[in-house]
Design a protein around this motif. Structure first.
Motif, short mmCIF file in Angstrom:
data_model
loop_
_atom_site.label_atom_id
_atom_site.label_comp_id
_atom_site.label_asym_id
_atom_site.label_seq_id
_atom_site.Cartn_x
_atom_site.Cartn_y
_atom_site.Cartn_z
N ILE A 268 0.83 -1.20 0.00
CA ILE A 268 0.00 0.00 0.00
C ILE A 268 0.87 1.25 0.00
O ILE A 268 0.63 2.19 -0.79
N MET A 269 1.88 1.30 0.84
CA MET A 269 2.72 2.48 0.93
C MET A 269 3.47 2.73 -0.38
O MET A 269 3.60 3.89 -0.82
N ARG A 270 3.94 1.68 -1.02
CA ARG A 270 4.68 1.87 -2.27
C ARG A 270 3.76 2.30 -3.40
O ARG A 270 4.15 3.09 -4.27
N LEU A 271 2.53 1.80 -3.41
CA LEU A 271 1.60 2.22 -4.45
C LEU A 271 1.12 3.65 -4.23
O LEU A 271 0.86 4.37 -5.20
N ILE A 272 0.98 4.06 -2.98
CA ILE A 272 0.63 5.46 -2.72
C ILE A 272 1.68 6.37 -3.34
O ILE A 272 1.36 7.43 -3.91
N GLU A 273 2.95 5.99 -3.24
CA GLU A 273 4.04 6.80 -3.80
C GLU A 273 3.92 6.94 -5.31
O GLU A 273 4.33 7.94 -5.89
N SER A 274 3.36 5.92 -5.98
CA SER A 274 3.27 5.94 -7.44
C SER A 274 1.94 6.49 -7.95
O SER A 274 1.75 6.63 -9.16
N ALA A 275 1.01 6.79 -7.03
CA ALA A 275 -0.30 7.30 -7.43
C ALA A 275 -0.24 8.80 -7.68
O ALA A 275 0.32 9.54 -6.88
N THR A 276 -0.82 9.23 -8.79
CA THR A 276 -0.76 10.65 -9.16
C THR A 276 -1.88 11.48 -8.56
O THR A 276 -1.79 12.71 -8.55
N ASN A 277 -2.93 10.83 -8.07
CA ASN A 277 -4.08 11.60 -7.58
C ASN A 277 -4.61 11.09 -6.24
O ASN A 277 -5.76 11.34 -5.88
N TYR A 278 -3.78 10.35 -5.50
CA TYR A 278 -4.22 9.77 -4.23
C TYR A 278 -4.67 10.84 -3.24
O TYR A 278 -5.74 10.75 -2.63
N LYS A 279 -3.87 11.89 -3.06
CA LYS A 279 -4.21 12.94 -2.10
C LYS A 279 -5.46 13.69 -2.52
O LYS A 279 -6.26 14.11 -1.69
N LEU A 280 -5.64 13.85 -3.82
CA LEU A 280 -6.81 14.56 -4.31
C LEU A 280 -8.10 13.79 -4.02
O LEU A 280 -9.12 14.37 -3.63
N LEU A 281 -8.07 12.47 -4.17
CA LEU A 281 -9.28 11.66 -4.03
C LEU A 281 -9.59 11.32 -2.57
O LEU A 281 -10.74 11.06 -2.23
N GLY A 282 -8.56 11.25 -1.74
CA GLY A 282 -8.77 11.04 -0.31
C GLY A 282 -9.30 9.66 0.05
O GLY A 282 -8.82 8.64 -0.43
N GLU A 283 -10.33 9.61 0.91
CA GLU A 283 -10.83 8.35 1.46
C GLU A 283 -11.24 7.33 0.41
O GLU A 283 -10.91 6.13 0.55
N PRO A 284 -11.97 7.72 -0.67
CA PRO A 284 -12.29 6.71 -1.68
C PRO A 284 -11.06 6.04 -2.29
O PRO A 284 -11.08 4.85 -2.63
N ALA A 285 -9.97 6.80 -2.42
CA ALA A 285 -8.73 6.23 -2.95
C ALA A 285 -8.15 5.21 -1.98
O ALA A 285 -7.69 4.13 -2.40
N TYR A 286 -8.14 5.53 -0.70
CA TYR A 286 -7.61 4.59 0.29
C TYR A 286 -8.42 3.29 0.31
O TYR A 286 -7.85 2.20 0.36
N LYS A 287 -9.75 3.41 0.27
CA LYS A 287 -10.58 2.20 0.30
C LYS A 287 -10.36 1.35 -0.95
O LYS A 287 -10.23 0.12 -0.87
N ALA A 288 -10.31 1.99 -2.13
CA ALA A 288 -10.10 1.25 -3.37
C ALA A 288 -8.73 0.57 -3.36
O ALA A 288 -8.59 -0.59 -3.77
N LEU A 289 -7.72 1.29 -2.88
CA LEU A 289 -6.37 0.74 -2.86
C LEU A 289 -6.27 -0.46 -1.91
O LEU A 289 -5.72 -1.51 -2.27
N THR A 290 -6.81 -0.32 -0.71
CA THR A 290 -6.74 -1.44 0.24
C THR A 290 -7.54 -2.64 -0.25
O THR A 290 -7.09 -3.79 -0.09
N ASP A 291 -8.69 -2.42 -0.85
CA ASP A 291 -9.48 -3.52 -1.40
C ASP A 291 -8.69 -4.27 -2.48
O ASP A 291 -8.73 -5.51 -2.55
#
Length: 309
Positions: free
Chosen positions: A255-278
């Motif tokens: 999860i931490m490494r993919l967050i680093e490669s995501a271009t819009n993670y901070k913009l999307l917020g909680e929905p991004a975290y839920k989608a990523l963890t799923d």
């Protein structure tokens, strides 16, 4: 006018449509309205995008609006240059006019990376077969594009060489099968792997050195509306003259490494975290270091089998 494959269009009509800013490219998750006065861009479209559906007149509102144009009136005539203009400021340097295809690819990448909010967007290669998808996350020079191509040769369909497009409501990635970007030594490796007829002519002396493109297959493009669940996540690291080795990653590390490669993670917020963890919960992940593509593929085949691919 109904969409048709670029290869079935008339070159003069395509050039005219580009000059009028009406050319519509339809590919997977995105449609793009393109404008340009570059003959080199027409040649590139008929070569590398030959099997992609397109319209000569706009049929709908597009996701991307990109103009490959001179940076100013002087550079239209004096040492001509082009830049990608997606309608907002982008970090792209002017290029010689003959590099208009590279400017197009840069502009389309930046448009998705900086403006897409429909998906959680990773800088990654992505392929899939009937059982699920493989996400390949790595920086430039990591071997991501070579590994993506090698998996295509194993029967996987191309989703993207640049983007993992994760749906926000389910753990699925979505296809965007544009050409695979190849740099430096990877060009000769891929030409030998797939055949020279599948790789474009090289663009020399670019800011990133020699660049060429491996075309998407018609089957990849025809299935560009079919998503896939991610079963395997790879973080490749290419280094010459090293023995292949791999480390299995924990869910938290992944999860931490993919967050680093995501271009819009901070913009999307909680929905991004839920989608990523799923997504990560349903996948296995490995950090891979290799110096030979075939040796790497032997490991990847084993990992894919364990992941149910």
């Amino acid at each position: 006018m109904p969409e048709t494959l670029i290869s079935n269009l008339n070159r003069a009509d395509v050039f005219s449509s580009l000059k009028e800013g009406q050319f519509e490219l339809i590919l997977g998750a995105f449609s793009a309205r393109l404008a340009s006065q570059s003959p080199e861009l027409v040649d590139f479209l008929f070569d590398v995008y030959r099997d992609v559906p397109a319209n000569l007149e706009l049929q709908e509102v597009t996701d991307i609006a990109l103009n490959v144009r001179p940076p100013n009136v002087f550079r239209k005539y004096l040492r001509p240059q082009v830049i990608p203009d997606p309608g907002f400021k982008v970090p792209a340097v002017p290029l010689p006019k003959k590099m208009a295809p590279l400017s197009l690819e840069m502009g389309m990448n930046l448009s998705v990376a900086l403006k897409c909010c429909r998906f959680l967007t990773f800088h990654a290669g992505a392929v899939a077969n009937e059982n699920g998808g493989v996400l390949i996350s790595g920086a430039s020079g990591s071997g991501k594009s070579t590994l993506t191509t090698a998996l295509m040769q194993e029967g996987y369909r191309l989703f993207s060489d640049e983007f993992g497009l994760l749906s926000l409501d389910k753990a699925e990635i979505n296809p965007y099968p544009r050409p695979v970007s190849l740099k430096g030594n990877s060009i000769s490796v891929v030409r030998e792997m797939v055949g020279a007829e599948w790789v474009s002519k090289s663009i020399m002396n670019t800011p990133k050195g020699e660049i060429a493109y491996r075309r998407a297959r018609r089957s990849d493009i025809e299935q560009a509306n079919i998503p896939a669940p991610v079963k395997l996540i790879l973080f490749p690291n290419f280094a010459e003259n090293v023995s292949p080795r791999a480390k299995k990653l924990t869910k938290a590390e992944t999860i931490m490494r993919l967050i680093e490669s995501a271009t819009n993670y901070k913009l999307l917020g909680e929905p991004a975290y839920k989608a990523l963890t799923d997504m990560v919960v349903g996948a296995e992940a490995y950090d891979i270091t290799y110096g030979d593509t075939e040796e790497c593929m032997q490991m990847v085949r084993d990992f894919a089998e364990e992941a149910g691919l």
